[in-house]
Design a protein around this motif. Structure first.
Motif, mmCIF file in Angstrom:
data_model
loop_
_atom_site.group_PDB
_atom_site.id
_atom_site.type_symbol
_atom_site.label_atom_id
_atom_site.label_comp_id
_atom_site.label_asym_id
_atom_site.label_seq_id
_atom_site.Cartn_x
_atom_site.Cartn_y
_atom_site.Cartn_z
ATOM 1 N N ARG A 609 0.854 -1.288 0.018
ATOM 2 C CA ARG A 609 0.186 0.032 -0.043
ATOM 3 C C ARG A 609 0.756 1.299 0.031
ATOM 4 N N PHE A 610 0.302 2.394 -0.444
ATOM 5 C CA PHE A 610 1.016 3.519 -0.532
ATOM 6 C C PHE A 610 0.589 4.299 0.962
ATOM 7 N N ASP A 611 1.997 4.765 1.694
ATOM 8 C CA ASP A 611 1.661 5.575 2.989
ATOM 9 C C ASP A 611 1.755 6.896 2.595
ATOM 10 N N SER A 612 0.759 7.653 2.843
ATOM 11 C CA SER A 612 0.859 8.984 2.370
ATOM 12 C C SER A 612 1.388 10.053 3.368
ATOM 13 N N ALA A 613 1.718 9.367 4.800
ATOM 14 C CA ALA A 613 2.149 10.239 5.758
ATOM 15 C C ALA A 613 3.757 10.181 5.441
ATOM 16 N N SER A 614 4.167 9.175 5.125
ATOM 17 C CA SER A 614 5.897 9.169 4.743
ATOM 18 C C SER A 614 6.083 9.273 3.298
ATOM 19 N N CYS A 615 5.098 9.304 2.287
ATOM 20 C CA CYS A 615 5.339 9.096 0.902
ATOM 21 C C CYS A 615 6.273 8.128 0.576
ATOM 22 N N GLU A 616 5.879 6.957 1.007
ATOM 23 C CA GLU A 616 6.678 5.762 0.831
ATOM 24 C C GLU A 616 5.625 4.441 0.259
ATOM 25 N N VAL A 617 5.958 3.288 -0.142
ATOM 26 C CA VAL A 617 5.347 2.172 -0.382
ATOM 27 C C VAL A 617 5.682 1.095 0.791
ATOM 28 N N VAL A 618 4.797 0.621 1.397
ATOM 29 C CA VAL A 618 5.105 -0.025 2.519
ATOM 30 C C VAL A 618 4.464 -1.611 2.072
ATOM 31 N N CYS A 619 5.258 -2.668 2.064
ATOM 32 C CA CYS A 619 4.953 -4.058 1.875
ATOM 33 C C CYS A 619 4.960 -4.845 3.102
ATOM 34 N N GLU A 620 3.779 -5.529 3.455
ATOM 35 C CA GLU A 620 3.572 -6.055 4.695
ATOM 36 C C GLU A 620 3.292 -7.807 4.561
ATOM 37 N N ILE A 621 3.872 -8.778 5.306
ATOM 38 C CA ILE A 621 3.809 -10.137 5.061
ATOM 39 C C ILE A 621 3.303 -10.427 6.491
ATOM 40 N N ARG A 622 2.191 -11.284 6.720
ATOM 41 C CA ARG A 622 1.793 -11.646 7.876
ATOM 42 C C ARG A 622 1.595 -13.053 7.756
ATOM 43 N N ASP A 623 2.023 -13.643 8.897
ATOM 44 C CA ASP A 623 1.748 -15.400 8.951
ATOM 45 C C ASP A 623 0.949 -15.456 10.469
ATOM 46 N N HIS A 624 0.646 -16.929 10.453
ATOM 47 C CA HIS A 624 -0.167 -17.312 11.698
ATOM 48 C C HIS A 624 0.700 -18.258 12.343
ATOM 49 N N GLY A 625 2.173 -17.932 12.414
ATOM 50 C CA GLY A 625 3.081 -18.982 12.886
ATOM 51 C C GLY A 625 3.028 -18.778 14.689
ATOM 52 N N THR A 626 4.221 -19.257 15.119
ATOM 53 C CA THR A 626 4.570 -19.127 16.450
ATOM 54 C C THR A 626 4.866 -17.703 16.958
ATOM 55 N N GLY A 627 4.910 -16.872 16.120
ATOM 56 C CA GLY A 627 5.412 -15.411 16.628
ATOM 57 C C GLY A 627 7.054 -15.433 16.933
ATOM 58 N N ILE A 628 7.487 -14.172 17.404
ATOM 59 C CA ILE A 628 8.711 -14.085 17.657
ATOM 60 C C ILE A 628 9.062 -13.885 19.332
ATOM 61 N N GLY A 629 10.297 -14.080 19.824
ATOM 62 C CA GLY A 629 10.344 -13.901 21.272
ATOM 63 C C GLY A 629 10.587 -12.486 21.464
ATOM 64 N N ARG A 630 10.071 -11.965 22.345
ATOM 65 C CA ARG A 630 10.309 -10.432 22.541
ATOM 66 C C ARG A 630 11.768 -9.986 22.613
#
Length: 686
Positions: A609-630
């Motif tokens: 998607r296009f982020d109008s606040a930063s004038c950049e294109v943002v690409c996001e990849i989400r999964d349903h895995g175990t997550g990442i330790g903090r």
């Protein structure tokens, strides 16, 4: 304010100031006795009255919070000096003590109110303050009050004679004794230095010469007429000598000697002042001494200030030269017209090492800007840029500039970085610093080569993980090609040849061949190692190509992909292959993170998607895995940090390096509903 934090010569403890006050009291008594002995025969004042000057000098050297000790200490000294005198009433003694203390207090307070911690009179302004406040104002005010008090109490009826004589005698004592005390204390506070024998001999000779000239002028038999005034100038050369060579302290000492000789001459009835009337004799002596003291002290202060300024300037020039000489970079200083006014040795030596480099033949006095214009006319592009940058800095249109250019040397190509800063002075100008950037350029080139190699190895590692999927994807079209070819051969060997069926088989062979060629082309593109290119790239097409490349692997792992693109997604500026590598690595990581997740929940959400606040294109990849330790949210981007059993820990580090090289950011976070999200940004392309 001075006197609040510094304890002067005597130190901080109260005991030290008590001892100092006792010493001042003893000096007060001794000088009071001397003043009584040197009293004018026909005037109510002493010829040399030092107690007030001594007390003022002590107050100047002590902090204000200890002044009370000195003022109390001189009470018994004053009483001891005045009480034994015949026909001196107690009221006169008390009035004299009050006015003496007031003289010292007024002068000391006026001189310390705006003075630095270390009070000295070897500057014109402090010397003027001493003359006006200490030598004139304080004695005059207290003399008027004393004469008025005497007149009111019928102790003395000569108001103006008392006022004038006391003012002038106190002025001379203050102008000579106070500078001597202050400068002697400053000399004692300073680190001990070896004495200059030549200077000591010069001082002795000066004293002898002044004594001889003073005795000849002031102790000779009385002379009348023009010769009496002319002979007073006989000590003047020695007084000027003292002021020029020995400063304020030497001048004050010479004036004291002159005053002593003058008073001795008057008291003995010799010298040019003995021929005058009694009252005029008194006033003319002290007027002569004060008028002589004021210009000599100011002259000595001006000469000392000039010497110090010249020494400071010479030291500054020496420091400036030493700093320039110690700088390894080449430094050139230009005036506001662009002419070279100074340069260090490194600049002068540059022509020996790189004679072909532009600008290196310039010397002090040459016009740098004119040389830039002449060199630019010969086709040297760096000269145009350098001349423009220097002009902007000198004119104040730019705070600074930094440019780079290359030159041929015996070692090959030499790179220089030129920093241009304004010259911080009223006349303006610019400072140019030449730095040899060859090693840095070589290091940057080596770093880029290593980074490209590392990125290439990262792509190979990711594709190695997908090798089974690639083999399966190639096996399908090849098997289909083989089957269609064998079937076509069997049909062609039969009696009845169905050409339509054979044409259909050939079309399938062509389609399968194209499919296999596309797989091989994608593999070749991902494995190609070359220079990073920057071009306008459609990120949506990049993501689609990656999903096509990983389609079989996603099917094998039973992972579904949801794709969502901004309908007006702009192009991004970057390297298509490297962006594919980042997306592919993140997709593969998402699949591996869901290896222990139920098959029904193995789903990747991928959006751009296009982020109008930063004038950049943002690409996001989400999964349903175990997550990442903090604790691993940032560590996973470091080299050799991995959560995989057989991972090397280089994939995410390479991805972040690629994204940051593109001017973007890569980060990770855990999702509230479970799983993790990896996002990166890319700059807009044209």
């Amino acid at each position: 304010m001075r006197g609040q934090g510094s304890d002067g010569l005597l130190g901080r403890p109260l005991a030290g100031h008590v001892l100092g006050a006792a010493a001042v009291a003893a000096g007060y008594y001794a000088t009071a006795q001397l003043g009584e002995a040197l009293k004018f025969p026909h005037a109510p004042v002493s010829a040399l009255w030092f107690p007030n000057a001594l007390l003022m000098g002590a107050l100047l050297l002590a902090p204000r919070r200890y002044w009370w000790a000195y003022l109390l200490a001189v009470v018994p000294a004053h009483l001891m000096a005045q009480m034994p005198l015949a026909d001196v009433p107690l009221a006169r003694i008390l009035i004299q003590y009050t006015m003496n203390v007031a003289t010292a207090l007024i002068g000391a307070y006026a001189l310390t109110s705006r003075a630095p911690v270390s009070l000295r009179f070897d500057r014109v302004l402090p010397a003027w303050r001493l003359v006006f406040f200490g030598g004139l104002l304080a004695p005059f005010i207290t003399s008027v009050l004393l004469a008025a008090a005497f007149l009111t109490t019928n102790l003395d009826q000569g108001f103006w004679l008392t006022t004038g004589a006391r003012t002038l005698t106190n002025s001379f004592a203050i102008l000579t004794l106070v500078p001597l005390m202050v400068h002697a204390a400053e000399r004692l506070r300073a680190p001990r230095r070896p004495r200059n024998l030549a200077h000591v001999i010069e001082g002795v000779l000066l004293t002898i010469a002044l004594a001889v000239a003073g005795m000849a002028a002031l102790l000779a038999p009385p002379i009348t007429g023009v010769a009496a005034a002319a002979i007073l100038f006989l000590p003047l050369p020695m007084l000027l000598w003292a002021a020029a060579r020995f400063g304020v302290a030497g001048s004050a000492a010479a004036l004291l000697l002159l005053g002593a000789l003058t008073i001795c001459g008057v008291l003995e009835g010799s010298g040019p002042f003995a021929a005058q009337a009694n009252a005029h004799e008194t006033l003319s002596v002290v007027v002569f001494l004060v008028i002589t003291a004021v210009p000599l002290l100011l002259l000595a202060a001006a000469l000392e200030e000039r010497r110090d300024l010249e020494s400071a300037h010479a030291a500054s020039e020496a420091l400036h030269g030493a700093v320039l000489a110690s700088i390894q970079d080449q430094v050139v200083i230009l005036d506001r017209e662009g002419r070279v006014i100074d340069a260090n040795d490194s600049w002068r030596q540059l022509r020996e090492h790189i004679p072909a480099a532009p600008f290196v033949k310039l010397q002090i006095g040459d016009d740098f800007l004119q040389h830039c214009r002449e060199t630019a006319a010969l086709g040297v592009s760096a000269a145009t840029q350098l001349g423009t940058s220097i002009g902007e800095v000198i004119a104040g249109q730019a705070a600074h500039h930094r440019i780079e250019f290359a030159a041929h040397s015996a070692r090959g190509i030499a790179w220089f970085e030129v920093t241009i800063e304004p010259l911080r002075r009223s006349d303006g100008g610019a400072v140019l610093v030449w730095s040899d950037a060859t090693h840095r350029k070589q290091a940057e080139a080596n770093e880029r080569a290593q980074q490209q190699q590392l990125v290439h190895l990262g792509r190979a590692a990711v594709l190695g993980e997908l090798s089974g999927a690639f083999a399966h994807e190639l096996t399908q079209p090849l098997t289909s090609i083989l089957g269609n070819a064998e079937a076509a051969l069997q049909l062609l060997s039969g009696p009845d040849v169905d050409l339509r069926e054979i044409r259909s088989m050939v079309r399938d062979i062509v389609a399968d061949d194209v499919r296999a060629a596309e797989v091989i082309q994608r593999l070749r593109a991902m494995l190609t190692r070359g220079e990073i290119s920057r071009e306008a790239v459609d990120l949506a097409n990049v993501i689609k190509d990656v999903l096509d490349l990983a389609r079989v692997d996603l099917h094998t792992r039973h992972v579904a992909v949801d794709v969502e693109f901004d309908p007006y997604l702009p192009l991004v500026l970057g390297d298509r292959i490297q962006l594919q590598q980042v997306v592919l690595n993140l997709v593969v990581n998402a699949c591996e993170a869901m290896s222990s997740t139920d098959v029904q929940r193995r789903r990747i959400h991928l959006n751009a998607r296009f982020d109008s606040a930063s004038c950049e294109v943002v690409c996001e990849i989400r999964d349903h895995g175990t997550g990442i330790g903090r604790e691993d949210l940032e560590r996973i981007f470091q080299p050799f940090v991995t959560t995989k059993t057989l991972g090397l820990g280089m994939g995410l580090a390479i991805c972040r390096t690629i994204i940051e090289a593109h001017g973007g950011r890569l980060w990770a976070k855990n999702l509230p509903e479970g799983g993790a999200s990896f996002s990166f940004t890319a700059r807009l392309g044209s």
